[in-house]
Design a protein around this motif. Structure first.
Motif, short mmCIF file in Angstrom:
data_model
loop_
_atom_site.label_atom_id
_atom_site.label_comp_id
_atom_site.label_asym_id
_atom_site.label_seq_id
_atom_site.Cartn_x
_atom_site.Cartn_y
_atom_site.Cartn_z
N HIS A 1 48.81 32.98 44.56
CA HIS A 1 47.66 33.71 44.00
C HIS A 1 48.06 35.04 43.38
CE1 HIS A 1 44.85 30.76 45.66
NE2 HIS A 1 45.61 30.74 46.73
N GLY A 2 49.24 35.58 43.74
CA GLY A 2 49.72 36.80 43.08
C GLY A 2 49.96 36.55 41.60
N ILE B 1 48.97 34.01 39.77
CA ILE B 1 47.74 33.56 39.11
C ILE B 1 46.82 34.75 38.82
CG2 ILE B 1 45.55 32.32 39.54
CD1 ILE B 1 47.19 30.10 40.84
N GLY B 2 46.81 35.72 39.72
CA GLY B 2 45.95 36.89 39.57
C GLY B 2 46.28 37.76 38.37
N GLY C 1 46.23 34.87 34.92
CA GLY C 1 44.87 34.49 34.56
C GLY C 1 44.15 35.53 33.71
N HIS C 2 44.73 36.72 33.60
CA HIS C 2 44.13 37.75 32.74
C HIS C 2 44.50 37.57 31.28
CE1 HIS C 2 42.12 40.86 35.31
NE2 HIS C 2 42.70 40.13 36.25
N ILE D 1 54.42 38.70 41.56
CA ILE D 1 53.50 39.42 40.67
C ILE D 1 54.30 40.15 39.59
CG2 ILE D 1 51.65 41.15 40.53
CD1 ILE D 1 51.10 40.65 43.52
N THR E 1 44.52 45.44 36.52
CA THR E 1 44.57 45.01 37.93
C THR E 1 44.96 46.19 38.83
OG1 THR E 1 46.85 44.23 37.60
CG2 THR E 1 45.12 42.59 37.40
N GLU F 1 37.43 37.81 41.71
CA GLU F 1 38.74 38.17 41.18
C GLU F 1 39.84 37.69 42.14
OE1 GLU F 1 39.41 39.71 38.22
OE2 GLU F 1 41.57 39.90 38.63
N THR F 2 40.79 36.93 41.62
CA THR F 2 41.80 36.28 42.45
C THR F 2 42.46 37.21 43.48
OG1 THR F 2 42.29 34.74 40.66
CG2 THR F 2 43.97 34.97 42.38
N LEU F 3 43.05 38.30 43.00
CA LEU F 3 43.82 39.17 43.90
C LEU F 3 42.93 39.97 44.86
CD1 LEU F 3 46.88 40.59 41.93
CD2 LEU F 3 46.90 39.33 44.08
N HIS G 1 42.78 37.14 47.64
CA HIS G 1 44.03 36.58 48.16
C HIS G 1 45.10 37.64 48.40
CE1 HIS G 1 42.54 32.48 47.60
NE2 HIS G 1 42.02 32.89 46.46
N HIS H 1 39.96 32.75 37.64
CA HIS H 1 41.10 32.26 36.87
C HIS H 1 41.32 30.76 36.98
CE1 HIS H 1 41.99 36.63 37.76
NE2 HIS H 1 41.63 36.58 36.50
N MET I 1 38.06 51.04 36.45
CA MET I 1 37.70 50.55 35.11
C MET I 1 36.19 50.25 35.06
SD MET I 1 40.90 50.71 34.50
CE MET I 1 41.76 49.79 35.77
N GLY J 1 40.49 49.07 42.52
CA GLY J 1 40.49 47.77 41.87
C GLY J 1 41.62 46.84 42.28
N VAL J 2 41.30 45.57 42.36
CA VAL J 2 42.22 44.43 42.42
C VAL J 2 43.40 44.64 43.38
CG1 VAL J 2 43.28 42.64 40.96
CG2 VAL J 2 41.52 44.11 39.99
N SER J 3 44.56 45.02 42.84
CA SER J 3 45.77 45.07 43.67
C SER J 3 45.69 46.16 44.74
CB SER J 3 47.00 45.27 42.80
OG SER J 3 46.97 46.56 42.21
#
Lengths: 199, 199
Positions: free
Chosen positions: A17-18, A20-21, A24-25, A156, A179, B12-14, B17, B44, B120, B151-153
């Protein structure tokens, strides 16, 4: 753009999933999962649904092979290794994360290739094939068709490198920003380089 | 130890996961997914399977709410917001990642709480509630029962902080090492701090 990722029970969550995360962007990307059953359980509990099984191969731009505890059994699974060999042939680029390289090495796909893997499992993975030019210090190794990453979260950084390679540095930096990630964009900067212990 | 994570289409994937990929390395942890249908599709492509639906609440140690484009619709979903409010009550700690904070804010769960979110999407999220003490510069904010991540990560850094909080710095560092990660362990170090643009 078509991306296929192998999944199996006890795959490592971030190995899959790293990447893909971040992949996928990209725009116009289609990500599918392949496995030997309809539902697969990751190493940490959650289950994912596969989009296709191992009966056929799927021509794609990028084929991702995650690692995880599940690879310990799969290195002896002849049906899987044979399918992997065929699937690698129809993939433009083959990208392993962590101990995913163990499966590629056992299938003979990395013969003569420079590659790396998880540094905590380095001795086990490298023991599986002496035909691979194993690299003990590399966040990732890009050798032509084969892109192999260090352990878990290194996937990632490696996926962002792949985005840079095919879409340019600007797009990779944009995805890093979106991200809120801090990309280690230097493949020679390996904080977990394998140190052989003197006996 | 019980962990529950909300999933919804276009999460959002990350956001999901990333935290699971480190939290799952703790011993004796059980991670379950909850959603309003049997299968949910991430932003994604890949699909995950839910372990339970939104009919009941589930007393747990940690309740994770990811963000993603799917939150844009869900901030108007009264059934979900009402369930969220009840689920937060039976959760020891509530942990949002990215725009997951938008759902908590709309449900009134963050009233009077210091919190942060994706930088963002900062203007959108903060516009949803003026009762939250929004922080424009923070990798994460820990305010008692509520842990909110950027965000995200950033969710990975925040999850490691949570591991440190409940199991000690040693375990968090060990998991950082085993996932070959480079942990940003300083919540005040926010590389993506929100900068208001002068009009």
């Amino acid at each position: 753009m078509k991306i296929l990722a192998l999944v199996f029970d006890e795959y490592e969550t971030l190995d899959l999933h790293g990447p893909i995360g971040v992949l996928g962007h990209m725009e116009n990307v289609d990500i599918k999962l392949v496995g030997d059953k309809a539902m697969v359980t990751c190493a940490h509990g959650p289950r994912v649904v596969t989009d296709m099984d191992l009966e056929d191969t799927y021509p794609c731009d990028l084929f991702i092979i995650p690692g995880g505890l599940g690879t310990r059994k799969l290195v002896d699974d002849k049906k899987l290794l044979s399918w992997l060999y065929q699937q690698a042939k129809v993939s433009e680029k083959v990208f392993s994360v962590c101990t995913g390289a163990a499966l590629l090495a056992r299938a003979g796909i990395l013969d003569g290739v420079s590659a790396t893997t998880n540094k905590m499992a380095y001795q086990w993975v490298t023991s599986l094939s002496n035909k691979v030019n194993w690299q003990p210090s590399a966040r990732w190794v890009d050798d032509g068709k084969f892109l192999t990453s260090s352990g878990v979260s290194a996937g990632i950084d490696t996926a962002l490198f792949y985005i840079q390679q095919i879409r340019g540095k600007g797009e990779a930096k944009c995805i890093e920003h979106n991200t809120e990630y801090s990309w280690n964009d230097d493949s020679s900067n390996d904080p977990y380089a394998f140190q052989a212990v003197a006996e």
